[in-house]
Design an enzyme around this catalytic site. Structure first.
Site, PDB file in Angstrom:
ATOM      1  N   SER A 241      -5.190  22.241  52.886  1.00  0.00           N
ATOM      2  CA  SER A 241      -6.443  21.494  52.982  1.00  0.00           C
ATOM      3  C   SER A 241      -6.148  20.065  53.390  1.00  0.00           C
ATOM      4  CB  SER A 241      -7.167  21.505  51.630  1.00  0.00           C
ATOM      5  OG  SER A 241      -8.283  20.632  51.649  1.00  0.00           O
TER       6      SER A 241
ATOM      7  N   TYR B 203      -7.201  19.871  42.652  1.00  0.00           N
ATOM      8  CA  TYR B 203      -7.208  20.783  43.806  1.00  0.00           C
ATOM      9  C   TYR B 203      -6.336  20.226  44.928  1.00  0.00           C
ATOM     10  CZ  TYR B 203      -9.032  23.017  48.058  1.00  0.00           C
ATOM     11  OH  TYR B 203      -9.151  23.662  49.261  1.00  0.00           O
TER      12      TYR B 203
END
Length: 298
Positions: free
Chosen positions: A145, A159
Site C-alpha cells: 500500500s 495498517y
C-alpha cells in the site's frame, strides 16, 4: 502466458483482488480465488474468470491460519494443477482512528492477516514453485500500500506498519528465492474505490479533503492524478522491461478518477498483472514513486 499458468489470488472476492483475478484470466491464467467470508461474491468472480475461457475455483481460507493455508494450496494443486503464481492480496485495515485509540485486538488481527498471512501464503507458494523443492519456478506479487510509505497518520498507523513489513518481506524473499526460479515483487496501490472504505467506517473517504487542502474530486486534482498515474505506468513499464525482481512498484497517483469502483480497482489490477508477468534475475531493485502525497493509502 500459456494455459498452464495457475495463480492463487487471496482476498479475491472483492476490490483489487477480484479485478486481478479477471485480468489474470484474460492473460491465460487459471485462477484460484481465495476468500474468507464472501462466498457468493467469490463464486460470481469465479464465473467471470471462466467466462474468459480459463479454469477457476474458489477456496475458503483464513490466511492467518497455517493449516487452512496448506489446505487451500493442496486443493488448488489437485483441481487446477501445479501452482505457478501467488497474488498475496488478502488484507484488512480495522476501523479508522488515531493510533492511541486503536485497540490491541485490532492491531493483532491486522498483523495476523496482513503480515503473518502473507508470510504463510508466500512460504507455501515458494515450496510449490521453487526448483529446490521440485517446482518449475513462478512469481509472487505482494499487495502492499502507499500507506507503507506515508505512514497514514491519524487513520491507521498499524495498517501502514503491516504493509511496510510486506515490502521488507518482498525484498528479502526476492533475494532468497531468485536462484530458485521465483520472482517476488510488490505493488503499492494508492486510494482505490472499493468497499474497504465502508468496512473501515468511512465510505466517503476517497472524496474527503486530505492534507494540503486538495479535494480529490476537483478538476485540477483529477488532472494531477491522471498525470501521476501515467507517470507511474511509464515507470512500471520501464521496470518491467528491466525484468524486475524485488521491486516495489507504486501506483498511488491515480486516486479518484471517477465514482466507478470497478474502474478504479481494474486500474490497480493492471499493475499487479504486469508484476506477475515480468521476468527477472535482477534482485534488490527498489522503486519508490516521488509523488506520493501525505495521507495516501489503500
Amino acid at each position: 502466458m500459456g494455459m498452464d499458468q495457475v495463480t492463487v489470488v487471496t482476498g479475491g472476492s472483492r476490490g483489487i483482488g477480484a479485478a486481478v483475478a479477471v485480468r489474470l484470466a484474460r492473460a491465460g491464467h487459471g485462477v484460484a480465488i481465495g476468500y474468507e467470508h464472501a462466498r457468493d461474491a467469490a463464486e460470481r468472480w469465479a464465473a467471470a474468470v471462466r467466462a474468459e475461457g480459463v479454469r477457476s475455483m474458489t477456496v475458503q481460507a483464513d490466511t492467518s491460519d497455517a493449516e487452512q493455508v496448506d489446505a487451500m494450496f493442496d486443493r488448488v494443486r489437485e483441481e487446477l494443477g501445479p501452482i505457478t503464481g501467488l497474488v498475496n492480496n488478502a488484507g484488512i485495515t480495522g476501523p479508522l482512528g488515531r493510533f492511541t485509540e486503536t485497540s490491541p485486538e485490532v492491531m493483532r488481527r491486522v498483523v495476523d492477516v496482513n503480515v503473518t498471512g502473507a508470510l504463510l501464503c508466500a512460504r507455501r507458494a515458494a515450496r510449490e514453485m521453487s526448483t529446490r523443492h521440485g517446482g518449475q519456478g513462478g512469481a509472487i506479487v505482494n499487495i502492499s500500500s502507499g500507506a507503507a510509505t506515508t505512514g497514514s497518520p491519524g487513520e491507521y498507523v498499524h495498517y501502514a506498519a503491516s504493509k511496510a513489513a510486506v515490502d521488507a518481506m518482498t525484498v528479502g524473499l526476492s533475494k532468497e528465492l531468485a536462484a530458485e526460479g521465483i520472482r517476488v515483487n510488490s505493488v503499492q496501490p494508492g486510494m482505490t474505490l472499493t468497499d474497504i472504505h465502508e468496512r473501515m467506517g468511512d465510505p466517503e473517504r476517497p472524496w474527503r479533503v486530505h492534507g494540503g487542502g486538495c479535494r480529490w474530486d476537483g478538476r485540477a486534482s483529477r488532472r494531477r492524478s491522471r498525470a501521476r498515474w501515467r507517470g507511474c505506468c511509464r515507470r512500471r513499464r520501464r521496470t518491467r522491461r528491466a525484468r524486475c525482481c524485488g521491486s516495489r512498484a507504486g501506483c498511488s497517483g491515480g486516486r479518484v478518477r471517477s465514482r466507478s469502483a470497478a474502474a478504479s480497482a481494474h486500474a490497480r489490477g493492471r499493475a499487479v498483472v504486469r508484476a506477475v508477468g515480468c521476468r527477472s534475475s535482477v534482485v534488490g531493485l527498489r522503486h519508490r514513486p516521488s509523488d506520493l502525497p501525505s495521507g495516501n493509502s489503500c
